[in-house]
Design a protein around this motif. Structure first.
Motif, PDB file in Angstrom:
ATOM      1  N   UNK A 184       0.841  -1.204   0.000  1.00 35.53           N
ATOM      2  CA  UNK A 184       0.000   0.000   0.000  1.00 35.53           C
ATOM      3  C   UNK A 184       0.879   1.259   0.000  1.00 35.53           C
ATOM      4  N   UNK A 185       0.629   2.106  -0.975  1.00 40.85           N
ATOM      5  CA  UNK A 185       1.315   3.390  -1.110  1.00 40.85           C
ATOM      6  C   UNK A 185       0.265   4.473  -1.307  1.00 40.85           C
ATOM      7  N   UNK A 186       0.449   5.609  -0.640  1.00 40.48           N
ATOM      8  CA  UNK A 186      -0.416   6.758  -0.858  1.00 40.48           C
ATOM      9  C   UNK A 186       0.445   7.988  -1.050  1.00 40.48           C
ATOM     10  N   UNK A 187       0.324   8.579  -2.237  1.00 40.82           N
ATOM     11  CA  UNK A 187       1.107   9.764  -2.561  1.00 40.82           C
ATOM     12  C   UNK A 187       0.214  10.984  -2.676  1.00 40.82           C
ATOM     13  N   UNK A 188       0.724  12.090  -2.192  1.00 36.55           N
ATOM     14  CA  UNK A 188       0.116  13.398  -2.401  1.00 36.55           C
ATOM     15  C   UNK A 188       1.143  14.225  -3.170  1.00 36.55           C
TER      16      UNK A 188
END
Length: 245
Positions: free
Chosen positions: A18-22
């Protein structure tokens, strides 16, 4: 893994990459987790480590940039509503309607999930979280601590398999910290899988059988509570958080 929705599912939460980029910033970076049914995991980390983002992704409130999440065998991308039926969330925001009473909030959420015997379950939960005498008061008139207790009841109203608790002890006094502990450890209600985020290392070790440390969006440490070197973990965590041990 067994077919989702069957009694043979023994992996409650499975997180892969799981990766979350802003923009260019990665709030979560290649996080992997696997919890069996009724396991309890505490996720520690300093401010900005990604703990709240992790809970938001697990709760399907935020869509990850990459990776997969399965809850009780259901994939969050393919069956998000099935995932939501199986999780209860307590976060900084209570997700309560301030113009409704404590009882009305629980009835409202229970009806969304089509819960049978709802009135009896709501009565039980109001008593469990010690809010029953004030059950008819509007949420807006309750203290922050009382609102948080109602939020605990809201998270349990649909009898979820998995509880996601994002620093849930905010505003609670000692008596209700004890209540939280009994809920997490399955003494007050049947046991379920729990993922708890906290800054408090002692609380993490007290409540959960596994501990993980999140730093700059990465899981940098995982171990069973009984097997870990507590002194070494305490020293490493305080250094990571920028505090004296």
């Amino acid at each position: 893994m067994a077919d989702p929705g069957t009694d043979d599912v023994d992996t409650a939460v499975e997180v892969q990459g799981i990766t979350k980029r802003y923009g260019a910033q990665a709030a979560l970076d290649q996080v992997d987790l696997c919890l069996g049914c009724n396991e309890r995991l505490a996720v520690l980390g300093p401010n900005g480590a990604g703990k709240t983002t992790l809970i938001a992704v697990l709760a399907t409130l935020v869509r990850p940039s990459a990776g997969t999440l399965r809850v009780m065998g259901f994939d969050s991308a393919d069956a998000p509503n099935e995932v939501r039926r199986r999780i209860g969330v307590v976060a900084h925001q209570t997700y309560l309607y301030e113009e409704l009473s404590a009882r009305e909030n629980l009835l409202f959420y229970g009806r969304l999930y089509g819960m049978p015997d709802l009135e009896a379950r709501v009565e039980m939960l109001l008593k469990l979280v010690d809010i029953y005498p004030r059950r008819h008061e509007q949420i807006a008139n309750l203290s922050r601590g009382m609102q948080q207790r109602v939020a605990l009841a809201r998270a349990l109203v649909h009898d979820p398999d998995v509880l996601l608790l994002d620093e849930p002890d905010t505003g609670l006094d000692q008596a209700h910290l004890d209540l939280l502990a009994s809920l997490v450890q399955g003494r007050a209600i049947p046991a379920r899988t729990v993922i708890l985020t906290t800054h408090n290392l002692d609380r993490a070790l007290e409540l959960c059988g596994r501990v993980a440390v999140l730093a700059q969006g990465r899981l940098v440490y995982q171990a069973a509570s009984a097997a870990l070197d507590r002194a070494a973990l305490r020293d490493a965590y305080h250094r990571l958080a920028g505090a004296a041990p």
